[in-house]
Scaffold this motif. Structure first.
Motif, mmCIF file in Angstrom:
data_model
loop_
_atom_site.group_PDB
_atom_site.id
_atom_site.type_symbol
_atom_site.label_atom_id
_atom_site.label_comp_id
_atom_site.label_asym_id
_atom_site.label_seq_id
_atom_site.Cartn_x
_atom_site.Cartn_y
_atom_site.Cartn_z
ATOM 1 N N TYR A 109 0.338 21.627 -10.385
ATOM 2 C CA TYR A 109 1.177 22.225 -11.409
ATOM 3 C C TYR A 109 2.215 23.116 -10.747
ATOM 4 N N GLU A 110 3.480 22.904 -11.087
ATOM 5 C CA GLU A 110 4.573 23.721 -10.575
ATOM 6 C C GLU A 110 5.027 24.679 -11.660
ATOM 7 N N SER A 111 5.064 25.956 -11.342
ATOM 8 C CA SER A 111 5.472 26.963 -12.316
ATOM 9 C C SER A 111 6.969 26.875 -12.581
ATOM 10 N N SER A 112 7.419 27.628 -13.549
ATOM 11 C CA SER A 112 8.851 27.773 -13.753
ATOM 12 C C SER A 112 9.452 28.574 -12.593
ATOM 13 N N GLU A 113 10.757 28.552 -12.490
ATOM 14 C CA GLU A 113 11.427 29.223 -11.377
ATOM 15 C C GLU A 113 11.538 30.724 -11.630
ATOM 16 N N PHE A 114 11.507 31.497 -10.547
ATOM 17 C CA PHE A 114 11.803 32.919 -10.641
ATOM 18 C C PHE A 114 12.687 33.306 -9.459
ATOM 19 N N ASN A 115 13.532 34.300 -9.666
ATOM 20 C CA ASN A 115 14.531 34.689 -8.675
ATOM 21 C C ASN A 115 14.089 35.923 -7.900
ATOM 22 N N VAL A 116 14.142 35.831 -6.587
ATOM 23 C CA VAL A 116 13.919 36.980 -5.705
ATOM 24 C C VAL A 116 14.837 36.812 -4.494
ATOM 25 N N GLY A 117 15.539 37.877 -4.131
ATOM 26 C CA GLY A 117 16.387 37.819 -2.943
ATOM 27 C C GLY A 117 17.485 36.793 -3.042
ATOM 28 N N SER A 118 18.044 36.604 -4.236
ATOM 29 C CA SER A 118 19.128 35.645 -4.484
ATOM 30 C C SER A 118 18.691 34.194 -4.273
ATOM 31 N N HIS A 119 17.394 33.967 -4.296
ATOM 32 C CA HIS A 119 16.871 32.609 -4.153
ATOM 33 C C HIS A 119 15.922 32.305 -5.298
ATOM 34 N N LYS A 120 15.740 31.017 -5.579
ATOM 35 C CA LYS A 120 14.835 30.569 -6.628
ATOM 36 C C LYS A 120 13.528 30.089 -6.012
ATOM 37 N N TRP A 121 12.410 30.534 -6.612
ATOM 38 C CA TRP A 121 11.087 30.218 -6.093
ATOM 39 C C TRP A 121 10.210 29.674 -7.206
ATOM 40 N N LYS A 122 9.083 29.093 -6.814
ATOM 41 C CA LYS A 122 8.088 28.665 -7.790
ATOM 42 C C LYS A 122 6.717 28.654 -7.118
ATOM 43 N N LEU A 123 5.679 28.771 -7.928
ATOM 44 C CA LEU A 123 4.315 28.634 -7.450
ATOM 45 C C LEU A 123 3.861 27.192 -7.666
ATOM 46 N N VAL A 124 3.115 26.664 -6.697
ATOM 47 C CA VAL A 124 2.553 25.327 -6.813
ATOM 48 C C VAL A 124 1.040 25.450 -6.653
ATOM 49 N N VAL A 125 0.302 25.023 -7.685
ATOM 50 C CA VAL A 125 -1.154 25.146 -7.699
ATOM 51 C C VAL A 125 -1.774 23.753 -7.759
ATOM 52 N N TYR A 126 -2.679 23.480 -6.828
ATOM 53 C CA TYR A 126 -3.475 22.251 -6.850
ATOM 54 C C TYR A 126 -4.874 22.641 -7.312
ATOM 55 N N PRO A 127 -5.229 22.393 -8.584
ATOM 56 C CA PRO A 127 -6.491 22.905 -9.119
ATOM 57 C C PRO A 127 -7.734 22.319 -8.472
ATOM 58 N N ASN A 128 -7.602 21.165 -7.840
ATOM 59 C CA ASN A 128 -8.750 20.553 -7.164
ATOM 60 C C ASN A 128 -8.458 20.318 -5.687
ATOM 61 N N GLY A 129 -7.528 21.105 -5.140
ATOM 62 C CA GLY A 129 -7.186 20.968 -3.733
ATOM 63 C C GLY A 129 -6.058 19.979 -3.494
ATOM 64 N N ASN A 130 -5.291 20.218 -2.441
ATOM 65 C CA ASN A 130 -4.162 19.366 -2.085
ATOM 66 C C ASN A 130 -4.673 18.096 -1.408
ATOM 67 N N LYS A 131 -4.695 17.004 -2.164
ATOM 68 C CA LYS A 131 -5.243 15.755 -1.633
ATOM 69 C C LYS A 131 -4.401 15.200 -0.484
ATOM 70 N N LYS A 132 -3.100 15.541 -0.473
ATOM 71 C CA LYS A 132 -2.253 15.084 0.625
ATOM 72 C C LYS A 132 -2.690 15.704 1.945
ATOM 73 N N LYS A 133 -3.317 16.883 1.868
ATOM 74 C CA LYS A 133 -3.823 17.562 3.057
ATOM 75 C C LYS A 133 -5.334 17.350 3.231
ATOM 76 N N LYS A 134 -5.892 16.463 2.381
ATOM 77 C CA LYS A 134 -7.321 16.145 2.416
ATOM 78 C C LYS A 134 -8.194 17.384 2.202
ATOM 79 N N VAL A 135 -7.731 18.259 1.313
ATOM 80 C CA VAL A 135 -8.472 19.482 1.005
ATOM 81 C C VAL A 135 -9.592 19.162 0.016
ATOM 82 N N LYS A 136 -10.772 19.688 0.277
ATOM 83 C CA LYS A 136 -11.918 19.496 -0.600
ATOM 84 C C LYS A 136 -12.524 20.854 -0.951
#
Length: 311
Positions: free
Chosen positions: A37-64
């Motif tokens: 899930y990617e959050s909405s954008e928020f601005n800090v330091g003149s840049h746009k950021w977002k949080l990315v949450v993998y609720p069951n781990g990042n499968k691309k990184k083989k996280v368990k």
């Protein structure tokens, strides 16, 4: 793991300065197979950021057995070649029992370099799922959790946030809409829209191209589910929908032609569907039962499973 850092922990009694992400019915993310899930954008330091949450781990990184959480740069399209941004950041999870915030370390003191080939930093193993799911630890209470972020570039912005509320698919009540189209073979306009119907407190309509749209022009029917009223949706508002579009077989109901999808709708993407929904030759063949007395019956089943909006 590229994003993994040495994990030591600290506790803060002060909430994060820049962004909060509240997720209600967290378990539904897993049940609905929402990989990230990617959050909405928020601005800090003149840049746009977002949080990315993998609720069951990042499968691309083989996280368990862990939740993965990252800070990501949301928009770098305006940057010139060779750009880089040095950032100190902290990621948080709220202990709702003690009203404190757990902060996995490294982000406390080490700068991270964001650039064109590295738009994301964080923790592959942010917190073990077993520890997170134990309500006595306070991180997941009443199936609700809160993550946060602080980002230090050159300036601090006012705290923004969003709240994500999900329903379990098994508990969601789909709304079914039926659209009977007469004189189908004589339709001359490029596209047609159904009447507006309401599902999940949102207004919807079906958009149909009887001779196809874009790559499917002349060969297929194109059909989409579309938000009918964007005036009620604010910027950053997102709706997670499971839907089925169907053309009824009026002779043998078990042979209906349908397609199913689950996607996020928002102001910038207000419709989802299929350019190549059904071949025109297959639809028009008399024995297939999709056109009877030149009537085509289109159906939509819509379940709104999640809504994300600003706090």
């Amino acid at each position: 793991m590229e994003n993994q850092v040495a994990v030591s922990r600290s506790i803060s009694h002060v909430p994060p300065a820049h962004f909060l992400l509240k997720i209600q019915t967290f378990s539904s993310l897993l049940e609905n197979n929402v990989e990230s899930y990617e959050s909405s954008e928020f601005n800090v330091g003149s840049h746009k950021w977002k949080l990315v949450v993998y609720p069951n781990g990042n499968k691309k990184k083989k996280v368990k057995d862990h939740i993965s959480v990252y800070l990501a740069m949301a928009d770098s399209s305006s940057f010139g070649s060779g750009w880089e941004v040095f950032v100190i950041f902290r990621l948080f999870v709220h202990d709702q029992n003690e009203d404190t915030y757990l902060i996995p370390q490294d982000a406390m003191g080490n700068e991270r370099r964001f650039h064109g080939l590295k738009l994301e930093w964080g923790f592959d193993q942010f917190i073990p799922l077993k520890e997170f799911n134990d309500a006595s630890n306070g991180y997941l209470v009443g199936d609700t959790c809160i993550f946060g972020a602080e980002v230090f570039v050159k300036e601090r912005n006012i705290v923004k946030g969003e709240c994500l509320s999900m329903k379990k698919f098994t508990s969601a009540s789909p709304y079914k809409y039926v659209w009977k189209i007469k004189n189908f073979s004589n339709l001359e306009a490029k596209s047609y829209e159904s009447e507006v119907f309401v599902a999940g407190d949102q207004k919807w309509k079906i958009q149909l191209y009887p001779k196809g749209h874009r790559v499917a022009s002349g060969s297929h029917i194109s059909m989409y589910l579309e938000l009918a009223d964007l005036s009620t949706i604010t910027r950053g508002f997102k709706i997670y929908v499971h839907f089925t579009l169907r053309i009824r077989n009026q002779v043998q109901s078990i042979h209906n032609h349908y397609k199913t999808a689950s996607d996020w709708f928002r102001t910038s993407i207000d419709n989802w569907g299929w350019h190549k929904f059904i071949e025109l030759s297959y639809l028009n063949k008399a024995g297939n039962g999709f056109l009877v007395n030149d009537v085509c019956i289109v159906e939509a089943e819509v379940s709104v499973l999640g809504i994300s909006e600003a706090l």
